[in-house]
Design a protein around this motif. Sequence first.
Motif, short mmCIF file in Angstrom:
data_model
loop_
_atom_site.label_atom_id
_atom_site.label_comp_id
_atom_site.label_asym_id
_atom_site.label_seq_id
_atom_site.Cartn_x
_atom_site.Cartn_y
_atom_site.Cartn_z
N ASN A 1 9.17 50.25 50.91
CA ASN A 1 9.88 51.47 50.51
C ASN A 1 11.25 51.17 49.92
OD1 ASN A 1 7.91 53.36 51.27
ND2 ASN A 1 8.59 53.31 53.41
N LYS A 2 11.88 50.08 50.33
CA LYS A 2 13.21 49.75 49.85
C LYS A 2 13.21 48.77 48.68
CE LYS A 2 15.28 50.45 54.42
NZ LYS A 2 16.06 49.84 55.54
N ASN A 3 12.09 48.12 48.44
CA ASN A 3 12.00 47.13 47.37
C ASN A 3 10.62 47.22 46.73
OD1 ASN A 3 12.11 44.96 45.64
ND2 ASN A 3 12.16 43.40 47.26
N GLN A 4 10.49 47.93 45.62
CA GLN A 4 9.20 48.14 44.97
C GLN A 4 8.56 46.84 44.49
OE1 GLN A 4 7.64 51.37 44.59
NE2 GLN A 4 9.17 51.72 46.18
N ALA A 5 9.37 45.81 44.31
CA ALA A 5 8.83 44.51 43.89
C ALA A 5 8.08 43.83 45.03
CB ALA A 5 9.96 43.60 43.39
N ASP A 6 8.34 44.26 46.26
CA ASP A 6 7.64 43.70 47.43
C ASP A 6 6.32 44.44 47.60
OD1 ASP A 6 6.81 42.61 49.79
OD2 ASP A 6 8.39 43.53 51.03
N SER A 7 5.32 44.02 46.84
CA SER A 7 3.99 44.63 46.86
C SER A 7 2.97 43.55 47.19
CB SER A 7 3.67 45.26 45.51
OG SER A 7 2.32 45.64 45.42
N SER A 8 2.20 43.76 48.25
CA SER A 8 1.22 42.74 48.63
C SER A 8 0.14 43.34 49.50
CB SER A 8 1.90 41.57 49.36
OG SER A 8 2.36 41.99 50.63
N LEU A 9 -0.91 42.54 49.72
CA LEU A 9 -1.99 42.92 50.62
C LEU A 9 -1.65 42.46 52.03
CD1 LEU A 9 -5.07 41.96 48.41
CD2 LEU A 9 -4.08 44.22 48.75
N TRP A 10 -1.95 43.31 52.99
CA TRP A 10 -1.74 43.00 54.40
C TRP A 10 -3.09 42.95 55.09
CZ3 TRP A 10 3.13 43.71 57.45
CH2 TRP A 10 4.26 43.74 56.62
N ILE A 11 -3.19 42.11 56.11
CA ILE A 11 -4.41 42.00 56.90
C ILE A 11 -4.15 42.49 58.31
CG2 ILE A 11 -3.91 39.59 57.52
CD1 ILE A 11 -6.93 39.08 57.55
N ILE A 12 -5.13 43.24 58.83
CA ILE A 12 -5.07 43.69 60.22
C ILE A 12 -6.34 43.20 60.91
CG2 ILE A 12 -4.71 45.62 61.80
CD1 ILE A 12 -3.76 47.28 59.45
N PRO A 13 -6.32 42.00 61.51
CA PRO A 13 -7.49 41.53 62.26
C PRO A 13 -7.71 42.39 63.49
CG PRO A 13 -5.94 39.73 61.76
CD PRO A 13 -5.23 41.03 61.51
N GLU A 14 -8.92 42.34 64.02
CA GLU A 14 -9.27 43.12 65.20
C GLU A 14 -8.36 42.77 66.37
OE1 GLU A 14 -13.45 44.48 67.28
OE2 GLU A 14 -13.15 42.34 66.87
N GLU A 15 -7.76 43.80 66.97
CA GLU A 15 -6.90 43.65 68.14
C GLU A 15 -5.66 42.80 67.87
OE1 GLU A 15 -7.51 45.45 70.72
OE2 GLU A 15 -9.51 46.09 70.07
N GLU A 16 -5.23 42.71 66.60
CA GLU A 16 -4.03 41.94 66.27
C GLU A 16 -3.07 42.81 65.45
OE1 GLU A 16 -4.61 38.05 64.59
OE2 GLU A 16 -6.44 37.69 65.74
N LYS A 17 -1.83 42.35 65.33
CA LYS A 17 -0.82 43.07 64.56
C LYS A 17 -0.99 42.78 63.07
CE LYS A 17 2.68 43.19 68.22
NZ LYS A 17 4.08 42.85 68.60
N PRO A 18 -0.61 43.76 62.21
CA PRO A 18 -0.70 43.53 60.76
C PRO A 18 0.28 42.47 60.30
CG PRO A 18 0.28 45.68 61.25
CD PRO A 18 -0.16 45.11 62.54
N ARG A 19 -0.15 41.73 59.26
CA ARG A 19 0.74 40.72 58.66
C ARG A 19 0.46 40.64 57.17
NH1 ARG A 19 -3.36 37.48 60.98
NH2 ARG A 19 -4.27 35.98 59.49
N SER A 20 1.48 40.29 56.42
CA SER A 20 1.36 40.21 54.97
C SER A 20 0.65 38.93 54.56
CB SER A 20 2.74 40.27 54.32
OG SER A 20 2.64 40.06 52.93
#
Length: 495
Positions: free
Chosen positions: A260-279
């Motif tokens: 939201n603060k930096n439109q250039a920061d655009s990427s895919l994130w992964i949310i594995p089962e029972e884990e926290k999201p990460r870029s």
Amino acid sequence: MENKPNKKAWHQKLKQFDWIVLGCIIVLSLLLGSLLVRGEQVPLQVSYFSWEGKKVGVQDRTFNLKFNRPVNQDSVEKNLTIDPPLPGRITWQGKTLIYTLNDPPIYGTNYQIKLQNAQRSYDENTIEPFVSLFTTRDRVLAYIGIEKEERGRLILYNITDINQPKKTILTPRDLVVTNFKIYPNSEQIIFSAFEPSLRTQGITKQELYAVTTGFNISPSINPSQRAGRLKRILDANDYQNLSFDLSKNGKTIIVWRINNKNQADSSLWIIPEEEKPRSLGIPGSNFVISPDGKRLAVAQQGGIRIVPLGSDAGSSQILSNYEKTLGFSQNGEKLLLVKDNVDYTRSLVLINKDGEKQELLRTPYPIIDCEFEPREKQNIYCLKTDLIQGENGQYHEEPFLSVVNLKTKTDLPLLALPNYRDVVLSMSPDGVALLFDQVVTTVPQSEYDLLTSEKQAIADGQLWLLPLPELEGAKKSIKIQPQELTTGFKPQWLP
């Protein structure tokens, strides 16, 4: 004259331990004899059927029949019947018969399995007759509503009894659903939505949720949950959640996010089962996950990038000159892509796990979407566009549905879908029908409009059911008639 030991003397020579051993032998002999007699009285029969009373689905491809004693395997195989027929192959592990289906069972069907006149292994006497029933999952779809109280909400539609279909509204009025994916056990649906009060910000404020459907495939393992129970998966406080995908096994979620603060920061994130999201640090808006959740195909400038999501998923690779990804096959071994050609045409290309490429068709017009047929696994149903001349003499693109045979590479037209390009397809899990929508769009005029993926306002929408025809021997266009279901858009079958 030789002295013979008398009986009393012989008894005296036996030690106490010998008496104990002799007694044990006598007792065990009596018990063994009793078991042999009783065992012969217990009839040879099926002692266990793994699908007894179960609702099976596309993931259930094997059932077991266990016998209490050895059986004549040939006679069992000859006398085992399933009604309606459910072709498959038989293997054995000792006293257990293993039946593997050739094709998925038909949903909304009651099956009877029967075994009569099968023989014992050591004589020609027949075993106890066996009859049992099992059912398949209901024919259920989900969609986003358009009219009245359904507007913008996620709806379940059970059409097992087509004459008395049942609707269940899953999401509350204070959420506008934009997209959704269904977990393989059909017990939950993940969806993106935003609050109506934030319509002016729309997609930038949408969050990810999971909602229960009320279905319980394994009641003995998991407690039942009522339909409509919500859980937030991902908020929009720091990032916009623009689109997402869920692996077929339900273990991996991929989300396209922008800071939201930096439109250039655009990427895919992964949310594995029972884990926290990460870029993942990988940009891309067009992407699909392999069924096992171990690989990601992302459209990037110049081609398609295959990204491993685990240590055992192979290495990263680039497939040059491809325009977009359409999806993986059911087993994940093949990937369907659209390729740009130097003559400005587009090719539908199938790539297997070894990198071998097969061009299925070539067209000057866009290829919108394709769905693998899960039964024969020889056909792909594709939504493409054609150039049609109107009454005013001008040409316009018109979508149509066709079926592409993987072996013969023939492309057989099935159904024209005029007036709307952004059609959504969904193949039934048993491979006998397609769902598609057809909406009427207009220019957005209000923040309360429901929008298509091309940002057009939805004025009206209709869901259609298309029973798939028998294609063997077909060489020309086949006339098929879709069935009108209900108003709505973005339909998906529950697995």
